[in-house]
Design an enzyme around this catalytic site. Structure first.
Site, PDB file in Angstrom:
ATOM      1  N   ARG A 119       0.826  -1.236   0.000  1.00 30.01           N
ATOM      2  CA  ARG A 119       0.000   0.000   0.000  1.00 30.01           C
ATOM      3  C   ARG A 119       0.852   1.274   0.000  1.00 30.01           C
ATOM      4  NH1 ARG A 119      -2.843  -3.208   3.668  1.00 30.01           N
ATOM      5  NH2 ARG A 119      -4.713  -4.086   2.732  1.00 30.01           N
ATOM      6  N   LYS A 141       2.463  11.697 -10.332  1.00 27.91           N
ATOM      7  CA  LYS A 141       1.566  10.813 -11.090  1.00 27.91           C
ATOM      8  C   LYS A 141       2.326   9.549 -11.499  1.00 27.91           C
ATOM      9  CE  LYS A 141      -0.583  13.761 -14.160  1.00 27.91           C
ATOM     10  NZ  LYS A 141      -1.536  13.956 -15.246  1.00 27.91           N
ATOM     11  N   GLU A 183       8.532  19.691 -24.309  1.00 28.26           N
ATOM     12  CA  GLU A 183       7.871  19.950 -23.014  1.00 28.26           C
ATOM     13  C   GLU A 183       8.464  21.196 -22.352  1.00 28.26           C
ATOM     14  OE1 GLU A 183       5.194  18.398 -22.177  1.00 28.26           O
ATOM     15  OE2 GLU A 183       5.272  16.549 -23.352  1.00 28.26           O
ATOM     16  N   LYS A 228       6.857  23.414 -13.542  1.00 27.73           N
ATOM     17  CA  LYS A 228       5.957  22.272 -13.299  1.00 27.73           C
ATOM     18  C   LYS A 228       5.643  22.178 -11.806  1.00 27.73           C
ATOM     19  CE  LYS A 228       4.395  17.810 -13.825  1.00 27.73           C
ATOM     20  NZ  LYS A 228       4.456  16.539 -14.496  1.00 27.73           N
ATOM     21  N   GLU A 238      -4.998  17.312  -9.705  1.00 28.18           N
ATOM     22  CA  GLU A 238      -5.457  17.571 -11.063  1.00 28.18           C
ATOM     23  C   GLU A 238      -6.936  17.912 -11.150  1.00 28.18           C
ATOM     24  OE1 GLU A 238      -4.761  14.473 -13.998  1.00 28.18           O
ATOM     25  OE2 GLU A 238      -3.830  15.979 -15.263  1.00 28.18           O
ATOM     26  N   ARG A 242      -3.843  22.349 -12.867  1.00 25.30           N
ATOM     27  CA  ARG A 242      -2.946  21.410 -13.535  1.00 25.30           C
ATOM     28  C   ARG A 242      -3.316  21.191 -15.007  1.00 25.30           C
ATOM     29  NH1 ARG A 242      -0.312  16.635  -9.833  1.00 25.30           N
ATOM     30  NH2 ARG A 242       0.963  15.793 -11.363  1.00 25.30           N
ATOM     31  N   ASN A 246      -1.659  20.564 -19.923  1.00 23.99           N
ATOM     32  CA  ASN A 246      -2.165  19.882 -21.116  1.00 23.99           C
ATOM     33  C   ASN A 246      -2.144  20.778 -22.348  1.00 23.99           C
ATOM     34  OD1 ASN A 246      -2.740  17.324 -20.010  1.00 23.99           O
ATOM     35  ND2 ASN A 246      -4.557  18.165 -19.013  1.00 23.99           N
ATOM     36  N   HIS A 249      -1.750  19.447 -25.859  1.00 21.85           N
ATOM     37  CA  HIS A 249      -1.892  17.994 -25.775  1.00 21.85           C
ATOM     38  C   HIS A 249      -3.191  17.448 -26.372  1.00 21.85           C
ATOM     39  CE1 HIS A 249       1.768  18.102 -23.514  1.00 21.85           C
ATOM     40  NE2 HIS A 249       1.735  16.809 -23.256  1.00 21.85           N
ATOM     41  N   HIS A 253      -2.506  14.467 -28.752  1.00 19.10           N
ATOM     42  CA  HIS A 253      -3.049  13.117 -28.579  1.00 19.10           C
ATOM     43  C   HIS A 253      -3.779  12.659 -29.835  1.00 19.10           C
ATOM     44  CE1 HIS A 253      -2.867  13.658 -23.956  1.00 19.10           C
ATOM     45  NE2 HIS A 253      -1.781  13.087 -24.417  1.00 19.10           N
ATOM     46  N   HIS A 265       5.791  11.347 -29.122  1.00 19.77           N
ATOM     47  CA  HIS A 265       5.001  12.263 -28.300  1.00 19.77           C
ATOM     48  C   HIS A 265       5.500  13.718 -28.402  1.00 19.77           C
ATOM     49  CE1 HIS A 265       2.398  13.509 -25.041  1.00 19.77           C
ATOM     50  NE2 HIS A 265       3.430  13.994 -24.371  1.00 19.77           N
TER      51      HIS A 265
HETATM   52  P1  NAD Z   1      11.113   6.371 -22.098  1.00 18.80           P
HETATM   53  O1  NAD Z   1      11.130   6.188 -20.650  1.00 18.80           O
HETATM   54  O2  NAD Z   1      10.617   5.236 -22.932  1.00 18.80           O
HETATM   55  O3  NAD Z   1      12.571   6.773 -22.580  1.00 18.80           O
HETATM   56  C1  NAD Z   1      12.786   6.986 -23.965  1.00 18.80           C
HETATM   57  C2  NAD Z   1      13.914   6.075 -24.474  1.00 18.80           C
HETATM   58  O4  NAD Z   1      15.136   6.625 -24.051  1.00 18.80           O
HETATM   59  C3  NAD Z   1      13.880   4.647 -23.954  1.00 18.80           C
HETATM   60  O5  NAD Z   1      14.259   3.779 -24.996  1.00 18.80           O
HETATM   61  C4  NAD Z   1      14.957   4.624 -22.859  1.00 18.80           C
HETATM   62  O6  NAD Z   1      15.583   3.374 -22.757  1.00 18.80           O
HETATM   63  C5  NAD Z   1      15.922   5.641 -23.387  1.00 18.80           C
HETATM   64  N1  NAD Z   1      16.677   6.376 -22.391  1.00 18.80           N
HETATM   65  C6  NAD Z   1      16.219   7.110 -21.360  1.00 18.80           C
HETATM   66  N2  NAD Z   1      17.216   7.718 -20.736  1.00 18.80           N
HETATM   67  C7  NAD Z   1      18.345   7.361 -21.364  1.00 18.80           C
HETATM   68  C8  NAD Z   1      19.717   7.673 -21.206  1.00 18.80           C
HETATM   69  N3  NAD Z   1      20.124   8.571 -20.302  1.00 18.80           N
HETATM   70  N4  NAD Z   1      20.603   7.085 -22.018  1.00 18.80           N
HETATM   71  C9  NAD Z   1      20.205   6.217 -22.981  1.00 18.80           C
HETATM   72  N5  NAD Z   1      18.927   5.902 -23.216  1.00 18.80           N
HETATM   73  C10 NAD Z   1      18.012   6.469 -22.404  1.00 18.80           C
HETATM   74  O7  NAD Z   1      10.232   7.639 -22.527  1.00 18.80           O
HETATM   75  P2  NAD Z   1      10.191   9.138 -21.991  1.00 18.80           P
HETATM   76  O8  NAD Z   1      10.044   9.971 -23.209  1.00 18.80           O
HETATM   77  O9  NAD Z   1      11.268   9.418 -21.045  1.00 18.80           O
HETATM   78  O10 NAD Z   1       8.827   9.170 -21.163  1.00 18.80           O
HETATM   79  C11 NAD Z   1       7.593   8.913 -21.782  1.00 18.80           C
HETATM   80  C12 NAD Z   1       6.643   8.372 -20.766  1.00 18.80           C
HETATM   81  O11 NAD Z   1       6.479   9.347 -19.724  1.00 18.80           O
HETATM   82  C13 NAD Z   1       5.265   8.067 -21.299  1.00 18.80           C
HETATM   83  O12 NAD Z   1       4.851   6.797 -20.849  1.00 18.80           O
HETATM   84  C14 NAD Z   1       4.381   9.146 -20.679  1.00 18.80           C
HETATM   85  O13 NAD Z   1       3.051   8.713 -20.471  1.00 18.80           O
HETATM   86  C15 NAD Z   1       5.100   9.406 -19.387  1.00 18.80           C
HETATM   87  N6  NAD Z   1       4.848  10.720 -18.801  1.00 18.80           N
HETATM   88  C16 NAD Z   1       4.461  10.761 -17.491  1.00 18.80           C
HETATM   89  C17 NAD Z   1       4.219  11.989 -16.890  1.00 18.80           C
HETATM   90  C18 NAD Z   1       3.840  12.034 -15.438  1.00 18.80           C
HETATM   91  O14 NAD Z   1       3.495  13.114 -14.937  1.00 18.80           O
HETATM   92  N7  NAD Z   1       3.901  10.934 -14.720  1.00 18.80           N
HETATM   93  C19 NAD Z   1       4.383  13.187 -17.614  1.00 18.80           C
HETATM   94  C20 NAD Z   1       4.791  13.099 -18.939  1.00 18.80           C
HETATM   95  C21 NAD Z   1       5.023  11.869 -19.528  1.00 18.80           C
END
Ligand code: NAD
Length: 375
Positions: A119, A141, A183, A228, A238, A242, A246, A249, A253, A265
């Protein structure tokens, strides 16, 4: 050279930004999230490059490393089940701190493991992609994707500590770095004109080879995180403010949806920011010229500035209906009211419904003026 700045933020947990911090992770974790056991969750690519350094300062006999395949597909129930089963078999109790080492995928998945194991156990976010540094690691999140859509099962679970080591961007593919820049542009647009302008000046260098070495990068990342943090501090669950995160977005999307997620993205967000700025101009919510300012910024970051020719306006408009901001069938947009300011909307919820005809006009105008549209 090692640098370490603890940001002054309106958050309950510390956020450290610097260079070479991965080597100090053990010290920071044992100071801010001390526990008997530590479980690091990393995606395979990130683990290959960075796990050894990250693990060095943690107690070897009480620390486990669990890896997941790189990519969005890992943000799923199966990986969540495999990780939680593995942790329980290892004996992880409430005495365990989870450390998420990776991009947004790892942060969301490991965060959801931390939110649900017994939990809720402490979580440390160590973002390694630019997007994760400025966006997903802050705000609490966490979650996974389901067949019905992205991020539909999850929980709010704040980290106890966030450690941003800009040096790890050295191994991040250039395309992913540009994604993160989208972003950062968004953060400037929604809340801080000075940050937008400062960032804009550095975008070509940041997007190019060696951009991670730029001396100003840690400061720009810190400013972006602060934006942020201020937004989420005002609206942790949210329900209002917040929504401004978006911006861009709703259209983004729709672009991702119609391309079956072939468009990355960040590229979709870049186009979304331009189209939604144009929409805001057309609705008289902001002065004419904002969309061109945003388009210039995204082009400087090597990102596209117009919708894909292969997808019709009608298809994009239809796809906006599946957006999570759609309320009772009406699609809501979080729209800019100028550089660094957002429209509060008719009910002060920081978003507003927009007619299909207005969206169509904004798409047509964005296609007409785009200099480097999505292919
Ligand atoms: P990701 O985590 O898939 O990373 C992108 C790629 O880069 C992957 O292949 C990873 O292996 C590689 N990578 C990352 N860091 C690296 C490094 N230092 N060296 C080599 N390779 C590296 O994708 P992302 O773009 O980081 O994140 C996207 C995700 O984040 C989505 O699932 C999205 O929904 C989520 N997200 C969440 C929030 C939130 O508030 N929780 C906000 C925005 C996005």
């Amino acid at each position: 050279m090692v640098s370490d700045t603890r940001l002054a933020l309106p958050l309950a947990y510390p956020v450290h930004v610097g260079r070479g911090l991965l080597g100090s992770l053990g010290r920071l974790v044992t100071e801010h999230a001390p526990n008997h056991r530590y479980a690091m969750i990393a995606d395979e690519a990130v683990a290959r490059h960075h796990a050894e350094t990250a693990l060095a300062g943690l107690p070897r006999e009480r620390t486990a490393l669990l890896t997941v395949p790189s990519g969005e597909a890992s943000k799923c129930r199966d990986e969540w089940a495999r990780l939680t089963d593995g942790l329980l078999a290892w004996g992880a109790g409430r005495d365990t701190t989870i450390i998420a080492l990776g991009g947004g995928v790892t942060g969301d998945l490991a965060g959801f493991v931390a939110a649900t194991l017994h939990r809720g156990v402490p979580l440390v976010q160590v973002p390694t992609s630019l997007l994760a540094m400025v966006d997903s690691s802050v705000g609490g999140k966490t979650g996974i994707d389901t067949k019905a859509g992205k991020n539909l099962v999850g929980a709010f679970h704040d980290p106890s500590l966030v450690v941003v080591d800009v040096e790890v961007l050295r191994t991040l593919p250039e395309g992913s770095r540009r994604e993160g820049l989208a972003e950062m542009i968004k953060h400037g647009l929604i809340a801080d004109a000075d940050h937008f302008t400062a960032l804009c000046g550095h975008l070509p260098a940041l997007a190019g080879a060696g951009g991670h070495e730029l001396e100003v990068l840690p400061a720009l990342i810190a400013e972006s995180i602060a934006i942020k943090a201020r937004v989420v501090a005002e609206d942790a669950r949210e329900s209002g403010r917040r929504q401004v995160l978006n911006a861009g977005h709703t259209i983004a999307h729709a672009i991702e949806h119609t391309s079956e997620f072939a468009v990355p993205h960040g590229a979709a967000v870049a186009v979304g920011l331009v189209v939604e700025s144009r929409l805001s101009e057309m609705l008289g919510l902001t002065e004419v010229g904002l969309a061109e300012t945003v388009a210039l910024a995204v082009r400087r970051a090597g990102l596209p500035d117009g919708p894909p020719a292969s997808v019709s306006d009608d298809a994009l408009i239809e796809a906006t209906r599946s957006d999570k901001k759609a309320r009772e069938g009406r699609v809501e947009y979080a729209l800019p009211a100028g550089l660094g300011a957002m429209d509060r909307g008719p009910t002060a919820r920081w978003s507003r419904p927009v007619s299909d005809d207005d969206v169509r006009s904004a798409l047509i105008e964005s296609r007409r003026t785009a200099q480097s549209p999505l292919g």
